[in-house]
Write a protein that holds these residues in place. Structure first.
Motif, mmCIF file in Angstrom:
data_model
loop_
_atom_site.group_PDB
_atom_site.id
_atom_site.type_symbol
_atom_site.label_atom_id
_atom_site.label_comp_id
_atom_site.label_asym_id
_atom_site.label_seq_id
_atom_site.Cartn_x
_atom_site.Cartn_y
_atom_site.Cartn_z
ATOM 1 N N GLN A 47 0.839 -1.195 0.000
ATOM 2 C CA GLN A 47 0.000 0.000 0.000
ATOM 3 C C GLN A 47 0.866 1.233 0.000
ATOM 4 O O GLN A 47 1.763 1.324 0.829
ATOM 5 N N PRO A 76 -0.668 0.751 -3.955
ATOM 6 C CA PRO A 76 -0.201 -0.099 -5.050
ATOM 7 C C PRO A 76 0.845 0.619 -5.911
ATOM 8 O O PRO A 76 0.828 1.839 -6.032
ATOM 9 N N ARG A 106 -0.114 -4.985 -6.177
ATOM 10 C CA ARG A 106 -0.587 -5.005 -4.798
ATOM 11 C C ARG A 106 0.261 -5.880 -3.881
ATOM 12 O O ARG A 106 -0.020 -5.985 -2.692
#
Length: 125
Positions: free
Chosen positions: A66, A68, A109
């Motif tokens: 996080q 991405p 991700r």
């Protein structure tokens, strides 16, 4: 970016590398060049194509990355594999040492050190 600012970025990146990720400076508005990527063992990751947007340094595997990654530069001596899905699943792109990719083709991700291996992959896209 001036010389002093680059030195500060390098110092903070080296100091934070042991934590896994480091926030990189954002590109200046309207800049065409990718943001600065310090010469440390890891991958510079950006949330926008072309080395733009929020950036950070990745130095360890991330099963849930996080934000991405949409563009990256591998500063390490090892290949790194970027995956479309969490937990190293889905489409993948491999970045070899010293390789950059201005657009991975998907929002990555998850990311891990090492070659992408078997399965559906787009190596060195």
């Amino acid at each position: 970016m001036n010389r002093i600012a680059r030195k500060l970025v390098t110092v903070f990146a080296v100091a934070g590398a042991s934590l896994g990720t480091v926030v990189l400076p954002a590109a200046q508005a309207g800049a065409q060049e990718p943001s600065y990527c310090p010469p440390v063992e890891g991958v510079c990751s950006w949330a926008a194509p072309g080395g733009q947007g929020p950036g950070r340094l990745i130095s360890q595997d991330e099963p849930f990355s996080q934000p991405p990654t949409l563009s990256a530069r591998n500063q390490s001596q090892s290949p790194w594999c970027f995956f479309a899905g969490p937990n190293y699943t889905g489409q993948r792109v491999q970045l070899d040492p010293s390789q950059s990719n201005p657009f991975l083709g998907f929002p990555a991700r998850s990311v891990r050190r090492g070659p992408c291996g078997y399965g559906p992959t787009e190596v060195n896209r």
